[in-house]
Design a protein around this motif. Structure first.
Motif: not given
Length: 172
Positions: A147-164
């Motif tokens: 999940c942490v790596e996914a948050a690092r790779r995606v650009r959309e801030p809200e999607l990063k938040g969902l992974f975290l």
């Protein structure tokens, strides 16, 4: 040149952030109709370790990391659309949760060059099967990551938040 001037000059050479890229399109964001999409946040357990991974795919156009998503389909519920998109884009099947896990927004680049604001309803999908043959095989890359790596790779801030959020709350 002063130290402050040097630092300011260096800071202007940084790559554009997601929000700075959105700035020229604020009119679009506030004037255009928000379009709805449905997405699958696919996850799986890794063996007996108890560690979970999530699936990222690349977009066909830009190659950026995203999650499988698509437009509403007549006669299909949002979680069903999410499951269909997961199979078509990544070749995975599983059980999609009916209740949305969350939402994120982004600007979709349309075929005519215009950008359309989209709100994406995200459904968790517990992957049970990976298939060798699926509609978009060869058009996208896919990769299982933390999940942490996914948050690092995606650009959309809200999607990063969902992974975290998933990392903290669901798979601590």
């Amino acid at each position: 040149m002063t130290l402050m001037g040097s630092a300011l000059k260096k800071s202007t050479k940084k790559p554009a952030t997601f929000l700075s890229e959105l700035a020229p399109f604020t009119g679009t964001l506030f004037k255009e109709r928000m379009r709805e999409q449905f997405a699958a946040l696919c996850y799986r357990a890794c063996g007996d370790s108890g560690i979970f991974e999530v699936l990222l795919v690349t977009s066909r156009e830009s190659g950026r990391w995203i999650i499988p998503k698509g437009w509403p389909m007549a006669g299909k519920k949002p979680h069903e659309v999410a499951a269909i998109e997961a199979f078509e884009e990544a070749g995975v099947r599983g059980k999609a949760k009916k209740k949305p896990f969350g939402y994120f927004t982004y600007l979709k680049m349309c075929d005519n060059g215009q950008r359309a604001p989209c709100c994406v309803q995200v459904h968790l999908l517990d992957v049970q099967e990976s298939c060798a043959v699926f509609r978009e095989k060869g058009l996208r890359l896919s990769e299982w990551v933390s999940c942490v790596e996914a948050a690092r790779r995606v650009r959309e801030p809200e999607l990063k938040g969902l992974f975290l959020s998933m990392h903290r709350e669901i798979f601590p």
